[in-house]
Design an enzyme around this catalytic site. Structure first.
Site: not given
Ligand code: NAP
Length: 285
Positions: A53, A97, A120
């Site tokens: 990422k 995460q 997200d």
């Protein structure tokens, strides 16, 4: 006849080129899109995802910040860090995460992220907005699937879409997006009896179960579009999807490979969401 391959890498590359151009424009206006990633503990897979990422962020000229916290970090400390990032002007997107250490309440953490920075798309406000077909941050993997289908010009309205998997991250939002696009949607999961009966009727089959070779040629209708989300390791330790690619490719009309299918799209849609968050921050000034 063999199925046409849906080349996720190439579709992602083109999408990233468009994002790159928009990032350059924003930078010329004095705003650099910024993504903060919080990594807890020492999960090797999570570290690899986070590195990818960050690399993609940097490649597209975005600012990336990595906050590494030990496995023993308290929920309170994690909440404090997110609250700080919520207020930061240089950070437009925040990603925690997953999975988190078991002593931390994942729901509380997700709900601490400002919905405006929730790239997200896991915050209940974004999920609710997506459910009601309003503008929202859409979870990256399902968003990537739709982007792929649009890029091959697939018709979605009126089609029967069968989604295998009902996780909050992939299966459920994927089905909802198809519904928003006027498809007829069937969800299957681990308690579904006679999986084949459903998958055989799919015009578009999305496999997101995390089970290698779950989908074989006798699960697929001739000419169907098969999207393989699964990321599994086979007996030789090689990355593979949920679909038995070698047999299904003779039945399907289109098929995504693993690797090189949905994976590159997921990370690309994270960049798309970060850019969207940066643009949103300007619109508020
Ligand atoms: P998850 O949370 O484990 O959910 C798996 C879903 O599949 C569950 O709903 C489960 O049913 C269902 N399932 C499991 N075995 C099944 C079976 N034999 N038949 C029918 N349904 C079955 O996983 P996830 O996070 O959604 O991820 C799914 C897969 O996609 C994993 O391999 C993951 O690594 C991969 N993934 C890939 C990307 C990418 O970018 N390519 C991104 C995210 C995830 P129940 O609800 O009944 O348990």
């Amino acid at each position: 006849m063999a199925a046409e391959l849906i080349d996720g890498k190439e579709i992602a590359r083109k999408k990233q080129d468009r994002i790159d151009a928009e990032v350059q424009k924003l930078k010329a206006e004095g705003v650099t899109p910024g993504l903060a990633v919080i990594l807890t503990g020492d999960n090797q897979a999570s570290r690899t995802y986070v590195n990818n990422k960050q690399k993609t962020c940097n490649k597209l000229g975005m600012y990336s910040m990595l906050i590494e916290l030990p496995e023993s970090v308290s929920e309170q400390e994690l909440i404090r860090r997110i609250t700080e990032l919520n207020k930061s002007d240089e950070i437009h997107g925040i990603l925690v995460q997953l999975p988190l250490p078991s002593h931390i309440n994942e729901k509380a953490i997700i709900e601490t992220i400002s919905p405006e920075k929730d790239v997200d798309g896991f915050h209940p406000i974004n999920i609710g907005r997506m459910m009601t077909a309003q503008d929202a941050y859409i979870p990256c993997t399902p968003a990537g699937i739709i982007e792929m289908l649009e890029s091959i010009g697939a018709d979605i309205a009126g089609k029967h879409v069968v989604v295998i998997g009902r996780s909050n991250i992939v299966g459920k939002p994927a089905g909802q997006l198809f519904l928003n696009k006027d498809a007829t949607v069937t969800y299957c999961h681990s308690k579904t009896a006679n999986l084949k009966e459903y998958t055989k009727r799919a015009d578009i089959l999305v496999a997101a179960a995390g089970k290698a070779n779950l989908i074989t040629e006798d699960h697929v209708k001739h000419g169907a579009i098969v999207i393989d989300v699964g990321m599994n390791r086979n007996a030789e330790g090689k990355l593979c999807g949920d679909v038995d690619f070698e047999t299904v490719k003779h039945i399907a009309g289109y098929i995504t490979p693993v690797p090189g299918g949905v994976g590159p799209m997921t990370i690309t849609m994270l960049m798309h969401n970060t850019l969207k968050a940066a643009k949103y921050s300007i619109s508020k000034i």
